[in-house]
Design a protein around this motif. Structure first.
Motif, mmCIF file in Angstrom:
data_model
loop_
_atom_site.group_PDB
_atom_site.id
_atom_site.type_symbol
_atom_site.label_atom_id
_atom_site.label_comp_id
_atom_site.label_asym_id
_atom_site.label_seq_id
_atom_site.Cartn_x
_atom_site.Cartn_y
_atom_site.Cartn_z
ATOM 1 N N VAL A 60 3.201 -3.572 -2.504
ATOM 2 C CA VAL A 60 2.378 -2.689 -1.674
ATOM 3 C C VAL A 60 2.890 -2.790 -0.239
ATOM 4 N N PRO A 61 3.122 -1.650 0.432
ATOM 5 C CA PRO A 61 3.602 -1.715 1.819
ATOM 6 C C PRO A 61 2.561 -2.332 2.744
ATOM 7 N N ALA A 62 3.032 -2.974 3.799
ATOM 8 C CA ALA A 62 2.145 -3.700 4.709
ATOM 9 C C ALA A 62 1.263 -2.773 5.538
ATOM 10 N N GLY A 63 1.647 -1.547 5.768
ATOM 11 C CA GLY A 63 0.848 -0.619 6.560
ATOM 12 C C GLY A 63 1.039 -0.845 8.048
ATOM 13 N N SER A 64 0.386 -0.018 8.860
ATOM 14 C CA SER A 64 0.582 -0.089 10.309
ATOM 15 C C SER A 64 -0.029 -1.343 10.923
ATOM 16 N N ALA A 65 -1.121 -1.854 10.358
ATOM 17 C CA ALA A 65 -1.745 -3.069 10.887
ATOM 18 C C ALA A 65 -1.177 -4.328 10.244
ATOM 19 N N GLY A 66 -0.414 -4.164 9.182
ATOM 20 C CA GLY A 66 0.209 -5.315 8.531
ATOM 21 C C GLY A 66 -0.693 -6.072 7.582
ATOM 22 N N VAL A 67 -1.829 -5.470 7.189
ATOM 23 C CA VAL A 67 -2.750 -6.179 6.302
ATOM 24 C C VAL A 67 -3.014 -5.448 4.987
ATOM 25 N N ASN A 68 -2.479 -4.248 4.813
ATOM 26 C CA ASN A 68 -2.740 -3.495 3.582
ATOM 27 C C ASN A 68 -2.280 -4.239 2.342
ATOM 28 N N ASP A 69 -1.166 -4.935 2.429
ATOM 29 C CA ASP A 69 -0.647 -5.630 1.256
ATOM 30 C C ASP A 69 -1.516 -6.807 0.852
ATOM 31 N N VAL A 70 -2.400 -7.265 1.737
ATOM 32 C CA VAL A 70 -3.316 -8.352 1.408
ATOM 33 C C VAL A 70 -4.709 -7.809 1.097
ATOM 34 N N ALA A 71 -5.164 -6.826 1.855
ATOM 35 C CA ALA A 71 -6.520 -6.304 1.699
ATOM 36 C C ALA A 71 -6.677 -5.461 0.438
ATOM 37 N N LEU A 72 -5.710 -4.605 0.142
ATOM 38 C CA LEU A 72 -5.835 -3.728 -1.025
ATOM 39 C C LEU A 72 -5.967 -4.492 -2.346
ATOM 40 N N PRO A 73 -5.172 -5.527 -2.596
ATOM 41 C CA PRO A 73 -5.378 -6.255 -3.856
ATOM 42 C C PRO A 73 -6.765 -6.871 -3.977
ATOM 43 N N ILE A 74 -7.307 -7.349 -2.870
ATOM 44 C CA ILE A 74 -8.633 -7.963 -2.911
ATOM 45 C C ILE A 74 -9.700 -6.904 -3.181
ATOM 46 N N ILE A 75 -9.569 -5.753 -2.537
ATOM 47 C CA ILE A 75 -10.543 -4.674 -2.731
ATOM 48 C C ILE A 75 -10.451 -4.105 -4.142
ATOM 49 N N LEU A 76 -9.237 -4.017 -4.683
ATOM 50 C CA LEU A 76 -9.029 -3.409 -6.000
ATOM 51 C C LEU A 76 -9.185 -4.377 -7.170
ATOM 52 N N THR A 77 -9.544 -5.617 -6.917
ATOM 53 C CA THR A 77 -9.660 -6.606 -7.988
ATOM 54 C C THR A 77 -10.579 -6.165 -9.132
ATOM 55 N N PRO A 78 -11.757 -5.581 -8.868
ATOM 56 C CA PRO A 78 -12.573 -5.123 -10.005
ATOM 57 C C PRO A 78 -11.867 -4.078 -10.868
ATOM 58 N N LEU A 79 -11.129 -3.166 -10.248
ATOM 59 C CA LEU A 79 -10.387 -2.169 -11.015
ATOM 60 C C LEU A 79 -9.234 -2.822 -11.766
ATOM 61 N N LEU A 80 -8.589 -3.793 -11.134
ATOM 62 C CA LEU A 80 -7.482 -4.494 -11.783
ATOM 63 C C LEU A 80 -7.960 -5.313 -12.980
ATOM 64 N N TRP A 81 -9.229 -5.702 -12.983
ATOM 65 C CA TRP A 81 -9.798 -6.391 -14.138
ATOM 66 C C TRP A 81 -10.283 -5.387 -15.171
ATOM 67 N N ALA A 82 -10.883 -4.284 -14.716
ATOM 68 C CA ALA A 82 -11.502 -3.319 -15.638
ATOM 69 C C ALA A 82 -10.473 -2.616 -16.518
ATOM 70 N N ALA A 83 -9.312 -2.301 -15.964
ATOM 71 C CA ALA A 83 -8.300 -1.585 -16.751
ATOM 72 C C ALA A 83 -7.869 -2.388 -17.983
ATOM 73 N N PRO A 84 -7.442 -3.658 -17.845
ATOM 74 C CA PRO A 84 -7.084 -4.399 -19.065
ATOM 75 C C PRO A 84 -8.285 -4.708 -19.962
ATOM 76 N N PHE A 85 -9.473 -4.854 -19.367
ATOM 77 C CA PHE A 85 -10.660 -5.110 -20.179
ATOM 78 C C PHE A 85 -10.940 -3.943 -21.116
ATOM 79 N N PHE A 86 -11.002 -2.740 -20.556
ATOM 80 C CA PHE A 86 -11.296 -1.584 -21.390
ATOM 81 C C PHE A 86 -10.156 -1.285 -22.356
ATOM 82 N N TYR A 87 -8.925 -1.545 -21.951
ATOM 83 C CA TYR A 87 -7.812 -1.357 -22.873
ATOM 84 C C TYR A 87 -7.947 -2.305 -24.065
#
Length: 117
Positions: A60-87
């Motif tokens: 994931v690119p760092a973005g203009s503030a340099g935190v996207n690569d850290v913040a996005l995975p944390i925010i998307l964790t429920p989706l990252l769990w839900a996809a393999p769960f439902f599969y």
């Protein structure tokens, strides 16, 4: 291509002892569908989600503030769990689900380990 045709093509491509081991593992998985689905949807989905979350800063690119690569995975964790769960819960071919989720976990964990080395 149906699940049986896919499994037959995989078995045909593997010869000898490997094919026998593959058939034995596939038979074990198909003989215990409730246990395998429980393991895939529980610990398997959690491991796949956490491994993907840990690997996301690598792609994931760092973005203009340099935190996207850290913040996005944390925010998307429920989706990252839900996809393999439902599969894992909805997959018709349980053997393929085991292979796909195992490969996802191994690939993401390997990427993290290589970046740490």
């Amino acid at each position: 291509m149906g699940s049986g045709a896919w499994r037959d093509s995989v078995e045909a491509s593997r010869g000898g002892r490997r094919g026998a081991v593959w058939r034995e593992v596939a038979g074990w998985i198909e003989a215990r569908p409730v246990l395998v689905r429980w393991l895939l949807a529980g610990p398997g989905a959690i491991l796949a989600g956490l491994a993907t979350m840990a690997a996301m800063p690598l792609w994931v690119p760092a973005g203009s503030a340099g935190v996207n690569d850290v913040a996005l995975p944390i925010i998307l964790t429920p989706l990252l769990w839900a996809a393999p769960f439902f599969y894992a819960v909805l997959a018709r071919d349980l053997v393929r689900a085991v292979v796909v989720l195992s490969a996802a976990i191994v690939v993401q964990a390997t990427a993290v380990l290589i970046s740490l080395a």
